[in-house]
Design a protein around this motif. Structure first.
Motif, PDB file in Angstrom:
ATOM      1  N   ALA A   1       1.010  -1.323  -0.113  1.00  0.00           N
ATOM      2  CA  ALA A   1      -0.039   0.051   0.468  1.00  0.00           C
ATOM      3  C   ALA A   1       0.830   1.619  -0.228  1.00  0.00           C
ATOM      4  O   ALA A   1       0.538   1.656  -1.094  1.00  0.00           O
ATOM      5  N   ASP A   2       1.485   1.222   0.531  1.00  0.00           N
ATOM      6  CA  ASP A   2       2.513   2.848   0.841  1.00  0.00           C
ATOM      7  C   ASP A   2       3.434   2.983  -0.296  1.00  0.00           C
ATOM      8  O   ASP A   2       3.908   4.283  -0.538  1.00  0.00           O
ATOM      9  N   GLN A   3       3.602   2.067  -1.210  1.00  0.00           N
ATOM     10  CA  GLN A   3       4.215   2.391  -2.441  1.00  0.00           C
ATOM     11  C   GLN A   3       3.457   2.068  -3.328  1.00  0.00           C
ATOM     12  O   GLN A   3       3.774   3.078  -4.599  1.00  0.00           O
ATOM     13  N   LEU A   4       1.823   2.769  -3.541  1.00  0.00           N
ATOM     14  CA  LEU A   4       0.883   3.354  -4.746  1.00  0.00           C
ATOM     15  C   LEU A   4       0.858   4.903  -4.201  1.00  0.00           C
ATOM     16  O   LEU A   4      -0.100   5.482  -4.522  1.00  0.00           O
ATOM     17  N   ILE A   5       1.869   5.307  -3.231  1.00  0.00           N
ATOM     18  CA  ILE A   5       1.329   6.525  -2.701  1.00  0.00           C
ATOM     19  C   ILE A   5       2.682   7.631  -2.938  1.00  0.00           C
ATOM     20  O   ILE A   5       3.499   7.544  -2.963  1.00  0.00           O
ATOM     21  N   THR A   6       1.812   8.247  -3.549  1.00  0.00           N
ATOM     22  CA  THR A   6       2.990   9.896  -3.573  1.00  0.00           C
ATOM     23  C   THR A   6       2.324  10.689  -2.782  1.00  0.00           C
ATOM     24  O   THR A   6       1.628  11.465  -2.418  1.00  0.00           O
ATOM     25  N   CYS A   7       3.938  11.171  -2.373  1.00  0.00           N
ATOM     26  CA  CYS A   7       3.741  11.986  -1.345  1.00  0.00           C
ATOM     27  C   CYS A   7       5.612  13.186  -1.048  1.00  0.00           C
ATOM     28  O   CYS A   7       6.219  12.025  -1.250  1.00  0.00           O
ATOM     29  N   ASP A   8       5.671  13.898  -1.117  1.00  0.00           N
ATOM     30  CA  ASP A   8       6.548  14.658  -0.099  1.00  0.00           C
ATOM     31  C   ASP A   8       7.468  13.738   0.429  1.00  0.00           C
ATOM     32  O   ASP A   8       6.712  13.037   1.580  1.00  0.00           O
TER      33      ASP A   8
ATOM     34  N   GLY B   1       3.227  -0.131   5.455  1.00  0.00           N
ATOM     35  CA  GLY B   1       4.031  -0.490   5.030  1.00  0.00           C
ATOM     36  C   GLY B   1       4.231  -2.371   4.898  1.00  0.00           C
ATOM     37  O   GLY B   1       4.940  -2.666   4.188  1.00  0.00           O
ATOM     38  N   ARG B   2       2.323  -2.035   5.830  1.00  0.00           N
ATOM     39  CA  ARG B   2       2.849  -4.121   6.524  1.00  0.00           C
ATOM     40  C   ARG B   2       1.284  -4.413   5.253  1.00  0.00           C
ATOM     41  O   ARG B   2       1.074  -5.227   5.981  1.00  0.00           O
ATOM     42  N   VAL B   3       0.960  -3.450   4.569  1.00  0.00           N
ATOM     43  CA  VAL B   3      -0.555  -3.495   4.022  1.00  0.00           C
ATOM     44  C   VAL B   3      -0.260  -4.307   2.493  1.00  0.00           C
ATOM     45  O   VAL B   3       0.261  -3.009   1.873  1.00  0.00           O
ATOM     46  N   LEU B   4      -0.894  -4.932   1.821  1.00  0.00           N
ATOM     47  CA  LEU B   4      -0.926  -6.117   0.761  1.00  0.00           C
ATOM     48  C   LEU B   4      -2.506  -4.686   0.363  1.00  0.00           C
ATOM     49  O   LEU B   4      -2.866  -4.917   0.998  1.00  0.00           O
ATOM     50  N   ILE B   5      -2.523  -4.641  -0.971  1.00  0.00           N
ATOM     51  CA  ILE B   5      -3.146  -4.460  -1.616  1.00  0.00           C
ATOM     52  C   ILE B   5      -3.688  -5.764  -3.374  1.00  0.00           C
ATOM     53  O   ILE B   5      -2.302  -5.784  -3.849  1.00  0.00           O
ATOM     54  N   CYS B   6      -5.030  -5.548  -3.171  1.00  0.00           N
ATOM     55  CA  CYS B   6      -4.386  -6.520  -4.813  1.00  0.00           C
ATOM     56  C   CYS B   6      -6.231  -6.627  -4.816  1.00  0.00           C
ATOM     57  O   CYS B   6      -7.028  -5.417  -4.982  1.00  0.00           O
ATOM     58  N   ASP B   7      -6.153  -7.030  -5.980  1.00  0.00           N
ATOM     59  CA  ASP B   7      -7.408  -7.031  -7.026  1.00  0.00           C
ATOM     60  C   ASP B   7      -9.274  -7.360  -6.675  1.00  0.00           C
ATOM     61  O   ASP B   7     -10.370  -7.091  -6.666  1.00  0.00           O
ATOM     62  N   ASN B   8      -9.251  -8.776  -5.549  1.00  0.00           N
ATOM     63  CA  ASN B   8     -10.506  -9.000  -5.474  1.00  0.00           C
ATOM     64  C   ASN B   8     -10.335  -9.611  -3.817  1.00  0.00           C
ATOM     65  O   ASN B   8      -9.539 -10.773  -3.426  1.00  0.00           O
ATOM     66  N   ILE B   9     -11.859  -9.640  -3.380  1.00  0.00           N
ATOM     67  CA  ILE B   9     -11.877 -11.066  -2.317  1.00  0.00           C
ATOM     68  C   ILE B   9     -11.164 -12.251  -1.932  1.00  0.00           C
ATOM     69  O   ILE B   9     -10.140 -12.717  -1.603  1.00  0.00           O
TER      70      ILE B   9
END
Length: 288
Positions: A161-168, A180-188
């Motif tokens: 999740a943290d790598q999908l975000i743009t920030c200063d 940093g420890r959250v995973l993102i995926c397409d579906n349940i």
């Protein structure tokens, strides 16, 4: 005979003017439709931007502390604002990131411990509720220390999740601490497979906002579209892009209309010349 010839030429010259008038009518209608779309989108941007300026949708304490800070009532403190205003996310991931952050999305990043203390004391003194602050000098990143290749091998895995975000860069430690420890995926279904792979040690969130929590519990259901803070920001950016495109289209139509006006003038001038010549021939004929 010469007069008849000029009259025929004049009549023939009327057709291009008629065609140009038809083109201008069609372009004018298109211009009106595009302009109405542009105006509607611009008004929507203004409304959403106003909601952002007023911190609409944020808790009372967040609205209070940010309002007082912007009025200069907290000298010495440095408040950067709620996380939602400090990050940008691809619209495809907005729902997932909003879900992953949860209530933390409106927590406030501050410069240091002293700023956090000052903000808390200000809330306490004014009986304005409670809020959470993230001093960038005290936050610590949360690292994914497992084998990420196992997730990458799973079809439907999107990323951490943290790598999908743009920030200063200065806010990166805050984002990594939270995501940093959250995973993102397409579906349940993919989420369930990933959860089993890692023995339910990590939180996994889907693109439509369902999640499997560390420990194995499932949270999910319907998500109201375009209601969140990130989706609101994404909509503003999308509408701005649409307005730029529509603005270019309006300018292109204006240019085409100007070109048709110039073309029409050429034909009108030719018709006038033919009319004058025909009148002269008629006058000469009558004189004879």
């Amino acid at each position: 005979e010469k007069s008849d010839e000029y009259e025929q030429q004049t009549n023939a010259a009327k057709q291009p003017l008629s065609d140009i008038a038809a083109k201008k009518k069609t372009l004018g209608e298109k211009q009106n439709a595009v302009y109405l779309d542009y105006t509607a989108k611009k008004n929507r941007i203004d409304a959403l931007s106003r909601m952002e300026e007023l911190f609409e949708g944020y808790s009372r304490s967040v609205r209070f502390i940010m309002s007082d800070y912007e009025k200069g009532k907290m000298p010495g403190a440095v408040l950067y604002g709620p996380l939602s205003k400090l990050i940008s996310v691809d619209p495809r991931y907005a729902t997932a990131i909003e879900t992953a952050l949860g209530a933390a999305i409106q927590n406030i990043a501050v410069e240091d411990e002293a700023s956090a203390k000052a903000a808390i004391n200000h809330l306490k003194k004014n009986n304005a509720g409670r809020a959470t602050f993230y001093p960038i000098t005290t936050m610590r990143a949360s690292e994914f220390n497992d084998n990420l290749d196992r997730a990458k091998a799973q079809r439907g895995f999107v990323g951490l999740a943290d790598q999908l975000i743009t920030c200063d860069p200065k806010f990166r430690v805050v984002i990594r601490s939270l995501l940093g420890r959250v995973l993102i995926c397409d579906n349940i279904d993919t989420a369930a497979a990933l959860a089993k792979i890692y023995n339910y040690r990590y939180r996994i969130v889907t693109l439509d906002g369902q999640q499997i929590n560390a420990g194995g519990s499932f949270t999910g259901g319907s998500v109201k579209q375009d209601s969140g803070m990130l989706t609101r920001n994404s909509e503003i950016e999308r509408l701005k892009s649409d307005c730029r495109t529509l603005g270019e289209e309006i300018e292109a139509i204006k240019s085409e209309l100007s070109s048709l006006d110039r073309e029409a003038k050429v034909h009108s001038d030719r018709m006038e010349t033919l009319r004058v010549n025909a009148a002269m021939i008629t006058t000469l004929s009558q004189a004879e």
